[in-house]
Design a protein around this motif. Sequence first.
Motif, PDB file in Angstrom:
ATOM      1  N   GLY A 289       0.811  -1.224   0.024  1.00  0.00           N
ATOM      2  CA  GLY A 289       0.095   0.003  -0.063  1.00  0.00           C
ATOM      3  C   GLY A 289       0.853   1.165  -0.025  1.00  0.00           C
ATOM      4  N   ALA A 290       2.135   1.245   0.654  1.00  0.00           N
ATOM      5  CA  ALA A 290       3.001   2.339   0.612  1.00  0.00           C
ATOM      6  C   ALA A 290       4.394   1.635   0.742  1.00  0.00           C
ATOM      7  N   VAL A 291       5.357   2.086   0.174  1.00  0.00           N
ATOM      8  CA  VAL A 291       6.704   1.794   0.264  1.00  0.00           C
ATOM      9  C   VAL A 291       7.612   3.019   0.728  1.00  0.00           C
ATOM     10  N   LEU A 292       7.954   2.911   1.927  1.00  0.00           N
ATOM     11  CA  LEU A 292       8.806   4.045   2.681  1.00  0.00           C
ATOM     12  C   LEU A 292      10.106   3.646   2.661  1.00  0.00           C
ATOM     13  N   ALA A 293      11.165   4.723   2.658  1.00  0.00           N
ATOM     14  CA  ALA A 293      12.632   4.186   2.497  1.00  0.00           C
ATOM     15  C   ALA A 293      13.455   5.279   3.340  1.00  0.00           C
ATOM     16  N   THR A 294      14.721   4.806   3.602  1.00  0.00           N
ATOM     17  CA  THR A 294      15.486   5.726   4.318  1.00  0.00           C
ATOM     18  C   THR A 294      16.859   5.505   3.575  1.00  0.00           C
ATOM     19  N   SER A 295      17.541   6.670   3.457  1.00  0.00           N
ATOM     20  CA  SER A 295      18.812   6.618   2.961  1.00  0.00           C
ATOM     21  C   SER A 295      19.520   8.014   3.794  1.00  0.00           C
ATOM     22  N   ARG A 296      20.847   7.671   3.736  1.00  0.00           N
ATOM     23  CA  ARG A 296      21.777   8.833   4.575  1.00  0.00           C
ATOM     24  C   ARG A 296      21.759  10.110   3.991  1.00  0.00           C
TER      25      ARG A 296
ATOM     26  N   ALA B 251       7.836   7.981  -0.487  1.00  0.00           N
ATOM     27  CA  ALA B 251       8.537   8.968   0.495  1.00  0.00           C
ATOM     28  C   ALA B 251       9.999   8.271   0.917  1.00  0.00           C
ATOM     29  N   VAL B 252      10.884   9.197   1.049  1.00  0.00           N
ATOM     30  CA  VAL B 252      12.237   8.697   1.752  1.00  0.00           C
ATOM     31  C   VAL B 252      12.631   9.860   2.758  1.00  0.00           C
ATOM     32  N   ALA B 253      13.088   8.998   3.821  1.00  0.00           N
ATOM     33  CA  ALA B 253      13.553   9.892   4.919  1.00  0.00           C
ATOM     34  C   ALA B 253      15.112   9.878   4.979  1.00  0.00           C
ATOM     35  N   ASN B 254      15.711  10.698   5.524  1.00  0.00           N
ATOM     36  CA  ASN B 254      17.155  10.922   5.602  1.00  0.00           C
ATOM     37  C   ASN B 254      17.735  11.132   7.017  1.00  0.00           C
ATOM     38  N   SER B 255      16.783  11.078   8.000  1.00  0.00           N
ATOM     39  CA  SER B 255      17.191  11.038   9.458  1.00  0.00           C
ATOM     40  C   SER B 255      15.970  10.390  10.127  1.00  0.00           C
ATOM     41  N   ASP B 256      16.329  10.048  11.547  1.00  0.00           N
ATOM     42  CA  ASP B 256      15.423   9.354  12.335  1.00  0.00           C
ATOM     43  C   ASP B 256      14.318  10.525  12.536  1.00  0.00           C
ATOM     44  N   GLY B 257      14.450  11.699  12.590  1.00  0.00           N
ATOM     45  CA  GLY B 257      13.363  12.754  12.788  1.00  0.00           C
ATOM     46  C   GLY B 257      12.495  12.839  11.573  1.00  0.00           C
ATOM     47  N   GLU B 258      13.059  12.696  10.159  1.00  0.00           N
ATOM     48  CA  GLU B 258      12.452  12.952   9.287  1.00  0.00           C
ATOM     49  C   GLU B 258      11.244  11.470   9.205  1.00  0.00           C
ATOM     50  N   LEU B 259      12.187  10.645   9.597  1.00  0.00           N
ATOM     51  CA  LEU B 259      11.198   9.233   9.431  1.00  0.00           C
ATOM     52  C   LEU B 259      10.124   9.012  10.367  1.00  0.00           C
ATOM     53  N   LYS B 260      10.236   9.552  11.546  1.00  0.00           N
ATOM     54  CA  LYS B 260       8.931   9.654  12.293  1.00  0.00           C
ATOM     55  C   LYS B 260       7.779  10.555  11.869  1.00  0.00           C
ATOM     56  N   ASP B 261       8.135  11.782  11.408  1.00  0.00           N
ATOM     57  CA  ASP B 261       7.148  12.610  10.502  1.00  0.00           C
ATOM     58  C   ASP B 261       6.793  11.850   9.263  1.00  0.00           C
ATOM     59  N   LEU B 262       7.557  11.217   8.534  1.00  0.00           N
ATOM     60  CA  LEU B 262       7.142  10.520   7.349  1.00  0.00           C
ATOM     61  C   LEU B 262       5.903   9.395   7.436  1.00  0.00           C
ATOM     62  N   VAL B 263       6.361   8.672   8.547  1.00  0.00           N
ATOM     63  CA  VAL B 263       5.421   7.507   8.693  1.00  0.00           C
ATOM     64  C   VAL B 263       4.096   8.020   9.481  1.00  0.00           C
ATOM     65  N   GLY B 264       4.557   8.870  10.344  1.00  0.00           N
ATOM     66  CA  GLY B 264       3.317   9.511  11.007  1.00  0.00           C
ATOM     67  C   GLY B 264       2.346   8.527  11.748  1.00  0.00           C
ATOM     68  N   GLU B 265       0.976   8.820  12.133  1.00  0.00           N
ATOM     69  CA  GLU B 265       0.128   8.124  12.947  1.00  0.00           C
ATOM     70  C   GLU B 265      -0.209   6.812  11.949  1.00  0.00           C
TER      71      GLU B 265
END
Length: 332
Positions: A175-182, A197-211
């Motif tokens: 349903g959604a593919v989320l990813a992280t990269s340095r 969507a892609v997150a580049n830090s732990d903080g971004e990851l939390k906001d990206l995934v959300g509730e």
Amino acid sequence: MTTAVARRMRAAIPDPRTCEISLVETRVPTPGPGEVLVQVHAAAMNRADLLHQRGRYGQRAFADPQRPNIAGMEMAGRVVGVGPSVDELLVGDRVMAMCAGAYADYVAVPKEVLLPVPADTSWFEAAALPMGLLTEFEALVTLGGMNVGHRVLITGATSGVGLIGVQMAGALGAGAVLATSRSSESNPMLQNLGAHAVANSDGELKDLVGEAGVDIVVDHVGGRTVQACIPLLRRDSSIVSVGRLGGRTADIDLAALSSRRGRIIGTTWKSQGLPDLAETVAAIRERILPLVEARRITAVVGGSIRFDELPDGYRRLADQRRPGKIVVGFEH
């Protein structure tokens, strides 16, 4: 039956005293019962090669202790001979496999682990596929229990196997593919491969995934990333640990994990046997190869070297920041 094959071959073997990679000449292996002999056209480099170089990666699933400790874990080539009890019609087939001893002109491989190379796939692309296909299928489907509609997070997504994971999750109906990269420089490429969507830090990851949370995390990093992913889990969800370059240990909030009825599952090919590997290969043939043939899952080649450049390739591998795999080409 065997086509004309030389008696000697080039091979890359780690020196047990210095851990340096030595390029040597050795005998071409004779395929045993249930094995085929493959002339290698290309082999891909993996981070696990660095562990094998230092004597820390025992390839239980596919290594023969009676043969030289040749490096390399995945390759593509052509079948040039078969052992007892193997159909001679395999001779001439283009194949790829995760196997021990890939950094050599020839390798003997159990027939159960062979995958056919799709007609429009180059040797270099094919060589960079097996490890990623098997690792990510086991993590997503066998262990993670992925179903259509699941939200999937791939950490360390620019690793050679992570890039396959992003594509596989999408191709299997996530349903959604989320990813992280340095590095944010990799974000466009990951999005082109199917990351929403892609997150580049732990903080971004939390906001990206959300509730909304995630159903499956395939973690290629380890260390503190494991704990960072626990608050992101939906109820009855899983973190599958397949890589630990970011740390072999982690501080875990067991209360947070338990409140979500979450699971952390670890896996590695080095402790699995041939039947485990063969079972995954059979599932790949049925469910994933059609997606490769349709170009919905492709290898990302980050660079190429010749066989005689392998020692330098190991140094490049240790410092690699560019997405994709380094592939070793063999001239025959």
